[in-house]
Design a protein around this motif. Sequence first.
Motif, mmCIF file in Angstrom:
data_model
loop_
_atom_site.group_PDB
_atom_site.id
_atom_site.type_symbol
_atom_site.label_atom_id
_atom_site.label_comp_id
_atom_site.label_asym_id
_atom_site.label_seq_id
_atom_site.Cartn_x
_atom_site.Cartn_y
_atom_site.Cartn_z
ATOM 1 N N VAL A 103 51.557 41.354 34.805
ATOM 2 C CA VAL A 103 51.847 40.309 35.659
ATOM 3 C C VAL A 103 51.051 40.555 37.016
ATOM 4 C CG1 VAL A 103 54.094 40.329 34.412
ATOM 5 C CG2 VAL A 103 53.635 42.174 36.379
ATOM 6 N N ASN A 104 50.337 41.381 37.120
ATOM 7 C CA ASN A 104 49.627 41.535 38.384
ATOM 8 C C ASN A 104 48.560 42.522 38.238
ATOM 9 O OD1 ASN A 104 48.996 41.139 41.223
ATOM 10 N ND2 ASN A 104 51.173 41.745 41.896
ATOM 11 N N ALA A 105 47.531 42.378 39.119
ATOM 12 C CA ALA A 105 46.246 43.238 39.186
ATOM 13 C C ALA A 105 46.061 43.448 40.683
ATOM 14 C CB ALA A 105 45.159 42.748 38.543
ATOM 15 N N GLU A 106 45.551 44.688 41.177
ATOM 16 C CA GLU A 106 44.977 44.820 42.653
ATOM 17 C C GLU A 106 43.927 45.917 42.479
ATOM 18 O OE1 GLU A 106 47.658 46.151 46.347
ATOM 19 O OE2 GLU A 106 47.672 47.555 44.769
ATOM 20 N N GLN A 107 42.855 45.354 43.502
ATOM 21 C CA GLN A 107 41.632 46.230 43.124
ATOM 22 C C GLN A 107 41.900 47.286 44.638
ATOM 23 O OE1 GLN A 107 37.892 44.330 43.579
ATOM 24 N NE2 GLN A 107 36.885 45.884 42.798
ATOM 25 N N ALA A 108 41.238 48.459 44.183
ATOM 26 C CA ALA A 108 41.396 49.518 45.327
ATOM 27 C C ALA A 108 39.976 49.530 45.890
ATOM 28 C CB ALA A 108 41.627 50.890 44.512
ATOM 29 N N ALA A 109 39.945 50.283 47.009
ATOM 30 C CA ALA A 109 38.971 50.239 47.791
ATOM 31 C C ALA A 109 37.775 51.059 47.101
ATOM 32 C CB ALA A 109 38.972 51.076 49.157
ATOM 33 N N ASP A 110 37.816 51.737 45.970
ATOM 34 C CA ASP A 110 36.964 52.453 45.246
ATOM 35 C C ASP A 110 36.327 51.610 44.169
ATOM 36 O OD1 ASP A 110 38.894 52.618 43.499
ATOM 37 O OD2 ASP A 110 38.889 54.827 43.194
ATOM 38 N N SER A 112 38.126 50.278 41.403
ATOM 39 C CA SER A 112 39.192 50.535 40.362
ATOM 40 C C SER A 112 40.077 49.445 40.620
ATOM 41 C CB SER A 112 39.656 51.824 40.221
ATOM 42 O OG SER A 112 40.491 52.175 41.136
ATOM 43 N N ILE A 113 40.745 49.098 39.486
ATOM 44 C CA ILE A 113 41.888 48.083 39.292
ATOM 45 C C ILE A 113 43.082 48.746 38.776
ATOM 46 C CG2 ILE A 113 42.570 45.896 38.230
ATOM 47 C CD1 ILE A 113 40.062 44.980 38.758
ATOM 48 N N THR A 114 44.211 48.338 39.370
ATOM 49 C CA THR A 114 45.619 48.790 38.860
ATOM 50 C C THR A 114 46.029 47.651 38.110
ATOM 51 O OG1 THR A 114 45.866 50.666 40.405
ATOM 52 C CG2 THR A 114 47.726 49.701 39.346
ATOM 53 N N PHE A 115 46.556 47.453 37.076
ATOM 54 C CA PHE A 115 47.075 46.456 36.473
ATOM 55 C C PHE A 115 48.764 46.754 36.206
ATOM 56 C CE2 PHE A 115 43.006 46.293 34.356
ATOM 57 C CZ PHE A 115 42.604 45.078 34.540
ATOM 58 N N TYR A 116 49.613 45.898 36.608
ATOM 59 C CA TYR A 116 50.848 45.969 36.705
ATOM 60 C C TYR A 116 51.527 45.280 35.524
ATOM 61 C CZ TYR A 116 50.094 47.889 41.156
ATOM 62 O OH TYR A 116 49.823 48.663 42.254
#
Length: 118
Positions: A103-110, A112-116
């Motif tokens: 339902v969401n994704a967010e890219q970190a400064a490094d 990598s991606i976090t998928f929710y």
Amino acid sequence: MNRVAKIAIAAAFSSLAFAGVSRAESLDMNTAQGIERTLRTFQGDFDIQPVYNWHNLDDEMTGPRSVIQRPQSAVYAIQASIDANKSLAHKLNNDGINIRNVVNAEQAADGSITFYVR
């Protein structure tokens, strides 16, 4: 000596120009269009986090406060971007993640991606 100094100054200005471009991209990386563009070619590390109840942010079992809830059209676009990246879709599937649950994704400064997922 004057010629060397001019080359050094030109190189410094050139470096500053490239630094500005990468910073501008980082401001865009978690917008709907930015994350979709990233997901279509993403090959890096990722993390999976569950999202519980986006609407009740006072509950301890809620999704992360820093991650915005995306409209349904943006969720579909994220899922379509993952579908377009066969390698990423395969990796998520191997981790037991159904793309339709993302339902969401967010890219970190490094990078990598976090998928929710729900």
